[in-house]
Design a protein around this motif. Structure first.
Motif, PDB file in Angstrom:
ATOM      1  N   ARG A  57      -0.497  16.616  13.885  1.00  0.00           N
ATOM      2  CA  ARG A  57       0.353  17.605  13.222  1.00  0.00           C
ATOM      3  C   ARG A  57       1.283  16.978  12.185  1.00  0.00           C
ATOM      4  N   SER A  58       1.248  15.661  12.058  1.00  0.00           N
ATOM      5  CA  SER A  58       2.121  14.975  11.094  1.00  0.00           C
ATOM      6  C   SER A  58       1.629  15.242   9.674  1.00  0.00           C
ATOM      7  N   TYR A  59       2.514  15.790   8.867  1.00  0.00           N
ATOM      8  CA  TYR A  59       2.154  16.130   7.483  1.00  0.00           C
ATOM      9  C   TYR A  59       3.315  15.707   6.591  1.00  0.00           C
ATOM     10  N   PHE A  60       3.105  14.660   5.818  1.00  0.00           N
ATOM     11  CA  PHE A  60       4.152  14.138   4.943  1.00  0.00           C
ATOM     12  C   PHE A  60       3.610  14.013   3.523  1.00  0.00           C
ATOM     13  N   THR A  61       4.278  14.643   2.586  1.00  0.00           N
ATOM     14  CA  THR A  61       3.937  14.380   1.186  1.00  0.00           C
ATOM     15  C   THR A  61       4.602  13.094   0.719  1.00  0.00           C
ATOM     16  N   VAL A  62       5.755  12.752   1.313  1.00  0.00           N
ATOM     17  CA  VAL A  62       6.457  11.511   0.981  1.00  0.00           C
ATOM     18  C   VAL A  62       7.061  10.923   2.246  1.00  0.00           C
ATOM     19  N   ILE A  63       6.801   9.625   2.473  1.00  0.00           N
ATOM     20  CA  ILE A  63       7.576   8.823   3.423  1.00  0.00           C
ATOM     21  C   ILE A  63       7.967   7.540   2.693  1.00  0.00           C
ATOM     22  N   ASP A  64       9.251   7.403   2.425  1.00  0.00           N
ATOM     23  CA  ASP A  64       9.730   6.210   1.727  1.00  0.00           C
ATOM     24  C   ASP A  64      10.736   5.500   2.626  1.00  0.00           C
ATOM     25  N   LEU A  65      10.320   4.340   3.130  1.00  0.00           N
ATOM     26  CA  LEU A  65      11.164   3.528   4.018  1.00  0.00           C
ATOM     27  C   LEU A  65      11.492   2.183   3.372  1.00  0.00           C
ATOM     28  N   SER A  66      11.301   2.077   2.082  1.00  0.00           N
ATOM     29  CA  SER A  66      11.455   0.796   1.387  1.00  0.00           C
ATOM     30  C   SER A  66      12.910   0.335   1.339  1.00  0.00           C
ATOM     31  N   TYR A  67      13.062  -0.995   1.126  1.00  0.00           N
ATOM     32  CA  TYR A  67      14.377  -1.615   0.985  1.00  0.00           C
ATOM     33  C   TYR A  67      15.270  -1.354   2.201  1.00  0.00           C
ATOM     34  N   ASN A  68      14.758  -1.709   3.371  1.00  0.00           N
ATOM     35  CA  ASN A  68      15.530  -1.650   4.602  1.00  0.00           C
ATOM     36  C   ASN A  68      15.366  -2.966   5.353  1.00  0.00           C
ATOM     37  N   LYS A  69      15.602  -2.946   6.639  1.00  0.00           N
ATOM     38  CA  LYS A  69      15.511  -4.155   7.465  1.00  0.00           C
ATOM     39  C   LYS A  69      14.537  -3.941   8.627  1.00  0.00           C
ATOM     40  N   LEU A  70      13.495  -3.166   8.360  1.00  0.00           N
ATOM     41  CA  LEU A  70      12.524  -2.830   9.396  1.00  0.00           C
ATOM     42  C   LEU A  70      11.690  -4.044   9.782  1.00  0.00           C
ATOM     43  N   ARG A  71      11.349  -4.119  11.061  1.00  0.00           N
ATOM     44  CA  ARG A  71      10.535  -5.220  11.582  1.00  0.00           C
ATOM     45  C   ARG A  71       9.331  -4.653  12.342  1.00  0.00           C
ATOM     46  N   GLY A  72       8.509  -5.561  12.844  1.00  0.00           N
ATOM     47  CA  GLY A  72       7.323  -5.138  13.569  1.00  0.00           C
ATOM     48  C   GLY A  72       6.178  -4.830  12.622  1.00  0.00           C
ATOM     49  N   GLY A  73       5.228  -4.050  13.090  1.00  0.00           N
ATOM     50  CA  GLY A  73       4.069  -3.720  12.278  1.00  0.00           C
ATOM     51  C   GLY A  73       4.030  -2.257  11.888  1.00  0.00           C
ATOM     52  N   ILE A  74       3.009  -1.917  11.100  1.00  0.00           N
ATOM     53  CA  ILE A  74       2.779  -0.512  10.739  1.00  0.00           C
ATOM     54  C   ILE A  74       1.994   0.121  11.880  1.00  0.00           C
ATOM     55  N   PRO A  75       2.520   1.175  12.509  1.00  0.00           N
ATOM     56  CA  PRO A  75       1.851   1.740  13.698  1.00  0.00           C
ATOM     57  C   PRO A  75       0.484   2.329  13.366  1.00  0.00           C
ATOM     58  N   ASN A  76      -0.480   2.076  14.262  1.00  0.00           N
ATOM     59  CA  ASN A  76      -1.838   2.592  14.063  1.00  0.00           C
ATOM     60  C   ASN A  76      -1.898   4.114  14.121  1.00  0.00           C
ATOM     61  N   SER A  77      -0.895   4.736  14.749  1.00  0.00           N
ATOM     62  CA  SER A  77      -0.935   6.206  14.887  1.00  0.00           C
ATOM     63  C   SER A  77      -0.830   6.915  13.547  1.00  0.00           C
ATOM     64  N   ILE A  78      -0.393   6.205  12.512  1.00  0.00           N
ATOM     65  CA  ILE A  78      -0.315   6.836  11.181  1.00  0.00           C
ATOM     66  C   ILE A  78      -1.699   7.319  10.758  1.00  0.00           C
ATOM     67  N   SER A  79      -2.738   6.623  11.176  1.00  0.00           N
ATOM     68  CA  SER A  79      -4.102   7.010  10.785  1.00  0.00           C
ATOM     69  C   SER A  79      -4.507   8.361  11.354  1.00  0.00           C
ATOM     70  N   SER A  80      -3.806   8.828  12.384  1.00  0.00           N
ATOM     71  CA  SER A  80      -4.153  10.121  12.983  1.00  0.00           C
ATOM     72  C   SER A  80      -3.410  11.290  12.339  1.00  0.00           C
ATOM     73  N   ALA A  81      -2.526  10.992  11.367  1.00  0.00           N
ATOM     74  CA  ALA A  81      -1.748  12.055  10.724  1.00  0.00           C
ATOM     75  C   ALA A  81      -2.655  13.005   9.949  1.00  0.00           C
ATOM     76  N   MET A  82      -2.270  14.289   9.898  1.00  0.00           N
ATOM     77  CA  MET A  82      -3.027  15.275   9.128  1.00  0.00           C
ATOM     78  C   MET A  82      -3.052  14.894   7.654  1.00  0.00           C
ATOM     79  N   TYR A  83      -1.894  14.488   7.122  1.00  0.00           N
ATOM     80  CA  TYR A  83      -1.838  14.119   5.701  1.00  0.00           C
ATOM     81  C   TYR A  83      -0.608  13.257   5.465  1.00  0.00           C
ATOM     82  N   ILE A  84      -0.778  12.209   4.693  1.00  0.00           N
ATOM     83  CA  ILE A  84       0.334  11.406   4.188  1.00  0.00           C
ATOM     84  C   ILE A  84       0.021  11.090   2.736  1.00  0.00           C
ATOM     85  N   GLY A  85       0.904  11.514   1.862  1.00  0.00           N
ATOM     86  CA  GLY A  85       0.724  11.296   0.436  1.00  0.00           C
ATOM     87  C   GLY A  85       1.304   9.959   0.012  1.00  0.00           C
TER      88      GLY A  85
END
Length: 401
Positions: free
Chosen positions: A332-360
């Protein structure tokens, strides 16, 4: 001399005297002539009355005087919008002025510096106006709408007395050079649905009384010099649908009470000096579709509720957000924009993103992420710029792991 002719039980008398008959005919002719003359004059009088302007339908002299004083404080040299402001009736053909059809009081003033009106087409340019908004505007006691937008040169303060206009529903002053503060008693305008003072030079704090605007639907104060904290009870604005506060100098935390505005669809707090964590309750708002918090000093983790919410535009870039990207994406995840740039995030990119309905658009650049970039959509259409300047991300579109 009269002769009688009897037919059955009825008798008809014929006057056989020529002198008497002539007098009778003359009298009847005079009577009908008099009646015709009277009818003619009555008809003519009615036509003349209808053709004269009705004094009772004209705007009152007090409203006309207030408008002329308002005009006197402004200078508009190129378009000529005030050329029509003459004559005794300000309800008739005064550019930008509208009156209530029953009371004939001035109800709306709409003067836009950018317009498709014929007067602008003939001038082949946008408007430019200098001067200030006169206090005389407050004498228009039945005013429900005041729109003075995009004139670029109107300066001075918003007259504080504007808070005394009980019927005001729209106050739109975007795109000028207004200074000073938002009137302290703005909260008295119980019928106000739109407050737009964006792109001016207004300073000071958000008035405490502003949260009393129980009818407010749109609040736009973008692009000013407004400082201080967002009122803690901001959530009192229960009818608010758009809250646009970006490009100011607001500081302090994001009020948790905002999540109580159940109709809010667009929240823009970007490019301020806000700090502290993101309230997790923002992700539980039923209709919130746009959340722009970029360009602040926000810290703490990304609440997983933002990922599972109804938000479709999420911009958290250029903050001090820490922790991992929540592994909470789903069908059910539907994002036209996700901008998380220029922060202090760590870890990896979660595999669950591939299951999203749409990410632009997806941007996690300039963080401390590490590990392989998941394969498949949405990553197969993203460019390397969305992933650069991390600690050890690898895989397409970056280099091989």
């Amino acid at each position: 001399m009269q002769n009688s002719v009897r037919e059955g039980s009825s008798s008809v008398y014929i006057d056989t005297n020529p002198i008497t008959a002539r007098e009778t005919i003359t009298n009847k002719l005079n009577y009908y002539s008099s009646m015709a003359t009277t009818t003619f004059f009555y008809t003519l009088s009615a036509i003349l009355l209808l053709s004269l302007p009705s004094v009772s339908n004209a705007c009152p002299p007090s409203d006309r005087a207030a408008l002329l004083a308002f005009r006197a404080a402004l200078k508009e040299p190129y378009i000529g919008i005030f050329n029509s402001w003459n004559g005794n009736d300000c309800c008739q053909n005064w550019y930008g002025v509208s009156c209530d059809p029953e009371t004939h009081r001035v109800a709306d003033i709409t003067l836009r510096g950018v317009s498709e009106d014929l007067i602008f087409q003939k001038a082949r340019r946008t408007g430019y106006m200098t001067g200030s908004i006169s206090r005389s505007i407050c004498k228009l006691e039945r005013l429900s709408g005041l729109t003075i937008t995009d004139w670029k040169g109107i300066s001075g303060a918003i007259p504080p007395c504007i808070s005394s206009l009980p019927f005001l529903r729209h106050l739109d002053l975007v795109g000028n050079k207004l200074t000073g503060e938002i009137p302290a008693d703005i909260g008295r305008l119980s019928q106000l649905t739109l407050l737009n003072v964006a792109d001016n030079e207004i300073s000071g704090a958000i008035p405490a009384s502003l949260t009393n605007l129980s009818s407010l639907v749109l609040l736009d104060i973008r692009g000013n010099k407004i400082s201080g904290a967002i009122p803690r009870n901001f959530g009192k604005l229960r009818k608010l649908r758009r809250a646009l506060l970006s490009g100011n100098m607001l500081n302090g935390p994001i009020p948790i009470s905002i999540s109580q505005i159940y109709r809010l669809a667009d929240l823009d707090l970007s490019v301020n000096q806000l700090s502290g964590p993101i309230p997790a309750s923002l992700g539980k708002m039923a209709v919130l579709a746009t959340l722009n918090l970029d360009g602040n000093q926000i810290s703490g983790p990304i609440p997983s509720t933002l990922i599972t919410s109804s938000i479709s535009i999420l911009n958290l870039s250029r903050n001090a957000i820490e922790g991992n990207i929540p592994d909470a994406f789903g069908p059910r995840s539907y994002f036209t924009v996700i901008d998380l740039s220029y922060n202090k995030l760590r870890g990896g990119i979660p595999n669950s993103i591939s299951s999203a309905m749409y990410i632009g658009h997806f941007d996690v650049s300039h963080n401390h992420l590490c590990g392989p970039i998941p394969e498949g959509p949405p990553f197969d259409h993203l460019e390397a710029s969305s992933f650069v300047s991390n600690d050890c991300l690898c895989g397409k579109p970056l280099g091989a792991c």
